[in-house]
Scaffold this motif. Structure first.
Motif, PDB file in Angstrom:
ATOM      1  N   ILE A 295       1.481  -1.659  -0.347  1.00  0.00           N
ATOM      2  CA  ILE A 295      -0.177   0.024  -0.001  1.00  0.00           C
ATOM      3  C   ILE A 295       0.650   0.916   0.185  1.00  0.00           C
ATOM      4  N   ILE A 296       0.790   1.921  -0.803  1.00  0.00           N
ATOM      5  CA  ILE A 296       1.303   3.380  -0.735  1.00  0.00           C
ATOM      6  C   ILE A 296       0.375   4.979  -1.209  1.00  0.00           C
ATOM      7  N   ILE A 297       0.960   5.148   0.180  1.00  0.00           N
ATOM      8  CA  ILE A 297      -0.261   6.136   0.208  1.00  0.00           C
ATOM      9  C   ILE A 297       0.838   7.709   0.142  1.00  0.00           C
ATOM     10  N   GLY A 298       0.406   7.900  -0.864  1.00  0.00           N
ATOM     11  CA  GLY A 298       0.225   9.436  -1.382  1.00  0.00           C
ATOM     12  C   GLY A 298       0.713   9.458  -3.654  1.00  0.00           C
ATOM     13  N   GLY A 299       0.385  10.384  -4.043  1.00  0.00           N
ATOM     14  CA  GLY A 299       0.886   9.848  -5.288  1.00  0.00           C
ATOM     15  C   GLY A 299       1.726  11.161  -5.293  1.00  0.00           C
ATOM     16  N   GLY A 300       1.719  11.876  -6.593  1.00  0.00           N
ATOM     17  CA  GLY A 300       2.756  12.316  -6.989  1.00  0.00           C
ATOM     18  C   GLY A 300       3.720  11.523  -7.733  1.00  0.00           C
ATOM     19  N   ASP A 301       5.450  12.030  -7.783  1.00  0.00           N
ATOM     20  CA  ASP A 301       6.273  10.839  -8.591  1.00  0.00           C
ATOM     21  C   ASP A 301       7.189  10.666  -7.520  1.00  0.00           C
ATOM     22  N   THR A 302       7.006  10.433  -6.147  1.00  0.00           N
ATOM     23  CA  THR A 302       7.861   9.364  -5.422  1.00  0.00           C
ATOM     24  C   THR A 302       6.228   8.709  -5.678  1.00  0.00           C
ATOM     25  N   GLY A 303       5.379   8.562  -4.952  1.00  0.00           N
ATOM     26  CA  GLY A 303       4.403   7.520  -5.104  1.00  0.00           C
ATOM     27  C   GLY A 303       4.560   6.606  -6.342  1.00  0.00           C
ATOM     28  N   THR A 304       4.315   7.397  -7.838  1.00  0.00           N
ATOM     29  CA  THR A 304       5.097   6.509  -8.614  1.00  0.00           C
ATOM     30  C   THR A 304       6.391   5.470  -8.779  1.00  0.00           C
ATOM     31  N   ASP A 305       7.078   6.021  -8.453  1.00  0.00           N
ATOM     32  CA  ASP A 305       8.517   5.823  -8.400  1.00  0.00           C
ATOM     33  C   ASP A 305       8.523   4.414  -6.931  1.00  0.00           C
ATOM     34  N   CYS A 306       7.508   4.143  -6.220  1.00  0.00           N
ATOM     35  CA  CYS A 306       7.320   3.239  -5.365  1.00  0.00           C
ATOM     36  C   CYS A 306       6.175   2.485  -5.787  1.00  0.00           C
ATOM     37  N   VAL A 307       5.779   2.187  -6.675  1.00  0.00           N
ATOM     38  CA  VAL A 307       5.041   0.987  -8.064  1.00  0.00           C
ATOM     39  C   VAL A 307       5.687   0.881  -8.539  1.00  0.00           C
ATOM     40  N   GLY A 308       6.757   1.401  -9.692  1.00  0.00           N
ATOM     41  CA  GLY A 308       7.358   0.510 -10.205  1.00  0.00           C
ATOM     42  C   GLY A 308       8.668  -0.376  -9.336  1.00  0.00           C
ATOM     43  N   THR A 309       8.991   0.482  -8.459  1.00  0.00           N
ATOM     44  CA  THR A 309      10.302  -0.177  -7.677  1.00  0.00           C
ATOM     45  C   THR A 309       9.340  -1.570  -7.046  1.00  0.00           C
ATOM     46  N   SER A 310       8.066  -1.876  -6.301  1.00  0.00           N
ATOM     47  CA  SER A 310       7.370  -3.000  -6.164  1.00  0.00           C
ATOM     48  C   SER A 310       7.441  -3.291  -7.064  1.00  0.00           C
ATOM     49  N   LEU A 311       7.220  -3.239  -8.026  1.00  0.00           N
ATOM     50  CA  LEU A 311       6.529  -4.248  -9.659  1.00  0.00           C
ATOM     51  C   LEU A 311       7.933  -4.721 -10.023  1.00  0.00           C
ATOM     52  N   ARG A 312       9.109  -4.215  -9.233  1.00  0.00           N
ATOM     53  CA  ARG A 312      10.325  -5.053 -10.676  1.00  0.00           C
ATOM     54  C   ARG A 312      10.324  -5.665  -8.895  1.00  0.00           C
ATOM     55  N   HIS A 313       9.796  -5.814  -8.240  1.00  0.00           N
ATOM     56  CA  HIS A 313      10.734  -6.786  -7.308  1.00  0.00           C
ATOM     57  C   HIS A 313      10.113  -7.688  -6.620  1.00  0.00           C
ATOM     58  N   GLY A 314       8.941  -7.701  -7.335  1.00  0.00           N
ATOM     59  CA  GLY A 314       7.595  -8.739  -7.234  1.00  0.00           C
ATOM     60  C   GLY A 314       6.458  -8.556  -6.496  1.00  0.00           C
ATOM     61  N   CYS A 315       6.604  -8.201  -6.219  1.00  0.00           N
ATOM     62  CA  CYS A 315       4.963  -7.893  -5.948  1.00  0.00           C
ATOM     63  C   CYS A 315       3.617  -8.026  -5.994  1.00  0.00           C
ATOM     64  N   ALA A 316       2.788  -9.093  -4.545  1.00  0.00           N
ATOM     65  CA  ALA A 316       1.928  -9.722  -4.983  1.00  0.00           C
ATOM     66  C   ALA A 316       0.369  -8.791  -5.386  1.00  0.00           C
ATOM     67  N   SER A 317       0.712  -7.563  -4.556  1.00  0.00           N
ATOM     68  CA  SER A 317      -0.494  -6.479  -5.145  1.00  0.00           C
ATOM     69  C   SER A 317      -0.676  -4.903  -4.546  1.00  0.00           C
ATOM     70  N   VAL A 318      -0.379  -3.695  -5.527  1.00  0.00           N
ATOM     71  CA  VAL A 318      -0.132  -3.000  -5.463  1.00  0.00           C
ATOM     72  C   VAL A 318      -1.141  -2.037  -5.058  1.00  0.00           C
ATOM     73  N   THR A 319      -0.881  -0.889  -4.369  1.00  0.00           N
ATOM     74  CA  THR A 319      -2.267   0.272  -3.755  1.00  0.00           C
ATOM     75  C   THR A 319      -1.968   1.347  -3.830  1.00  0.00           C
ATOM     76  N   GLN A 320      -2.372   2.350  -4.636  1.00  0.00           N
ATOM     77  CA  GLN A 320      -1.817   3.879  -4.092  1.00  0.00           C
ATOM     78  C   GLN A 320      -2.941   4.646  -4.492  1.00  0.00           C
ATOM     79  N   LEU A 321      -2.804   4.957  -3.020  1.00  0.00           N
ATOM     80  CA  LEU A 321      -4.221   5.880  -1.998  1.00  0.00           C
ATOM     81  C   LEU A 321      -3.932   7.485  -2.431  1.00  0.00           C
ATOM     82  N   GLU A 322      -4.524   7.847  -2.782  1.00  0.00           N
ATOM     83  CA  GLU A 322      -4.468   9.412  -3.159  1.00  0.00           C
ATOM     84  C   GLU A 322      -5.834  10.237  -2.700  1.00  0.00           C
ATOM     85  N   ILE A 323      -5.028  10.958  -1.752  1.00  0.00           N
ATOM     86  CA  ILE A 323      -6.835  12.101  -1.065  1.00  0.00           C
ATOM     87  C   ILE A 323      -6.722  12.565  -1.829  1.00  0.00           C
ATOM     88  N   MET A 324      -6.538  13.296  -3.228  1.00  0.00           N
ATOM     89  CA  MET A 324      -6.984  13.890  -3.692  1.00  0.00           C
ATOM     90  C   MET A 324      -7.866  14.251  -4.736  1.00  0.00           C
TER      91      MET A 324
END
Length: 493
Positions: A295-324
């Motif tokens: 679970i990634i809390i926050g958007g923007g470039d940093t949140g996106t980079d966490c998504v891409g990095t988690s995927l390369r690790h082989g995560c089971a799932s990824v969700t990005q929460l954006e309050i906006m």
């Protein structure tokens, strides 16, 4: 500039990125280049608009309008169209010390303010820019160019991120002896450890530029924290004629809700930094997302980079929460050109998540309310609720929970990517620097002088969290004012 009728004849074209599922197998850059004939066609779309908003470099409605470093965009677009690549490179380098960085990671406010963009898709400015500089490196046109005369003045630059590097480059051009201090093990700051390798290659791009700067006479001192036992501020002021602080805004915004102390909850920058160190040095420790529900809390470039990095690790799932809320697909009526276009975009991380899991990982207008853990103190779930943005009694818009929208989301790894509060305070306090109400180092824009004579501040530590290209703007400006302080006058732009 360009072909007078080019914008009517040619459509916007970008190079295809590497296929999402293929690029998830490595940490290599995923952007590709267009063939030269296609790049020249894209340069032809620059429409000789008369008043090129693309390089205005000002703030409109609090957002960048045009290029903050005032790149001469129509001029090098025209030179590319005419096949004059070496001249295009010279024109680009007049305003930009590091086009290989901005051409990869800048969000391109120039394109948001492109005059053609008011009626059609904007000129592909960012892609043309990176193509010019990459060709310059490939052709051997980029070579060390140390100053012919030294002034005898010594300047310390504290921090080797975007602002620090640009300040160092400009001061070195002026003939001063520049030493850049970096507390990490490698120079580059945000460019080295805050941006993943697949967006900005560390060895082939960042360290290549650092090596060139060393060959031009700049001294980099790593693993050195200024203000502590490593290098006291008294020694700093005694050893140098002037100091530029470019330490960034590295104090992360926390989320102090129930369960925050559970294991498995990390600041995004800790996650990204450790990962890049592991990419550069096999066997280095890092925070792995392999097999985990992330679970990634926050958007923007940093949140996106966490998504891409988690995927390369082989995560089971990824969700990005954006309050906006989700931005609209096209400009709203209250967001006219040439303002920065607040429109919905799918960045590389979201594209990769959709390719792997079938859907964009972002969940909008949603916030976390508490973390849940197991008996061993590991995070196991994030409790969330949807919000609605409403005005309070002061007229401020605040997020209000929507009853009945509560949800429990499984989580083995939580990454906090909610931005930064400002610079760390130990060094400003040790130097006795004044701070503004947001805890940033107090120094007027375009002057950059602090309350201590000979000490200047630039970049995020002065203005707060911002774009890489604004850091380049401020580093160049601080170098100019530092040169003026040292010499009584300056020829730096």
């Amino acid at each position: 500039m360009g072909k007078p009728t080019g914008f009517m004849e040619y459509k916007r074209e970008l190079p295809a990125d590497r296929e999402p599922l293929e690029r998830l197998k490595d940490w290599n850059e995923f952007h590709l280049h267009l063939p030269e004939e296609h790049l020249r066609t894209q340069g032809a779309r620059c429409m000789d608009c008369g008043i090129p908003f693309c390089h205005t470099g000002m703030l409109v409605s609090g957002m960048a309008c045009g290029c903050p470093i005032n790149n001469l965009i129509p001029e090098w677009n025209d030179l590319v169209y005419r096949g004059l690549w070496k001249q295009a490179l010279a024109r680009l380098l007049r305003t930009n010390n590091f086009p290989e960085f901005t051409g990869r990671v800048c969000p391109a406010p120039c394109e948001g303010s492109c005059t053609l963009g008011s009626i059609d898709p904007a000129v592909t400015i960012k892609n043309i820019e990176v193509s010019i500089i990459d060709r310059g490196w490939a052709e051997g046109w980029i070579a060390p160019n140390p100053p012919q005369v030294r002034t005898g003045k010594k300047v310390a630059v504290v921090g080797s991120g975007p602002a620090g590097l640009s300040a160092a480059a400009q001061l070195n051009k002026a003939g001063h002896q520049v030493t850049v201090f970096e507390r990490a093990d490698l120079p580059g700051g945000l460019l080295m450890y805050g941006i993943p390798n697949m967006k900005l290659d560390k060895r082939e791009v960042v360290l290549r530029r650092v090596k060139l700067m060393e060959q031009e006479g700049i001294n980099f001192v790593c693993n050195t924290a200024i203000g502590g036992a490593d290098y006291p501020v008294e020694k700093l002021k005694g050893d140098f004629d002037a100091v530029i602080l470019a330490t960034g805004a590295t104090l992360p915004r926390d989320l102090p809700i129930d369960g925050r102390n559970l294991k498995g909850i990390h600041f995004a920058m800790d996650f990204l930094t450790a990962n890049t160190k592991a990419v550069l040095n096999e066997g280095a420790d890092f925070i792995s997302a392999e097999g985990k529900n992330v679970i990634i809390i926050g958007g923007g470039d940093t949140g996106t980079d966490c998504v891409g990095t988690s995927l390369r690790h082989g995560c089971a799932s990824v969700t990005q929460l954006e309050i906006m809320p989700r931005f609209p697909d096209t400009r709203a009526t209250d967001n006219p050109w040439p303002e920065w276009p607040k429109v919905h975009k799918v960045d590389y991380g979201q594209e990769e998540a959709a390719a792997k899991f079938g859907a964009d990982p972002r969940v909008f207008v949603t916030t976390a309310t508490r973390f849940e853990g197991d008996a061993q103190g590991n995070v196991t779930a994030v409790h969330t609720v949807q919000v609605e943005w409403k005005q309070n009694e002061k007229g401020q818009f605040i997020p209000v929970p929507v009853p009945g929208t509560e949800q429990v989301r499984p989580a083995d790894l939580v990454l906090l990517a909610m931005g930064f509060l400002g610079p760390e305070q130990e060094l400003p306090e040790a130097l006795g620097l004044e701070r503004d109400p947001r805890s940033n180092i107090k120094a007027e824009f375009n002057r950059y002088a602090t309350n201590i004579p000979g000490v200047f501040a630039a970049g995020d530590c002065r203005r707060g969290q911002s774009l890489v290209v604004w850091a380049f703007n401020e580093g160049r400006g601080a170098a100019r004012e530092c040169d003026r302080f040292l010499m009584g006058e300056t020829e730096l732009p």
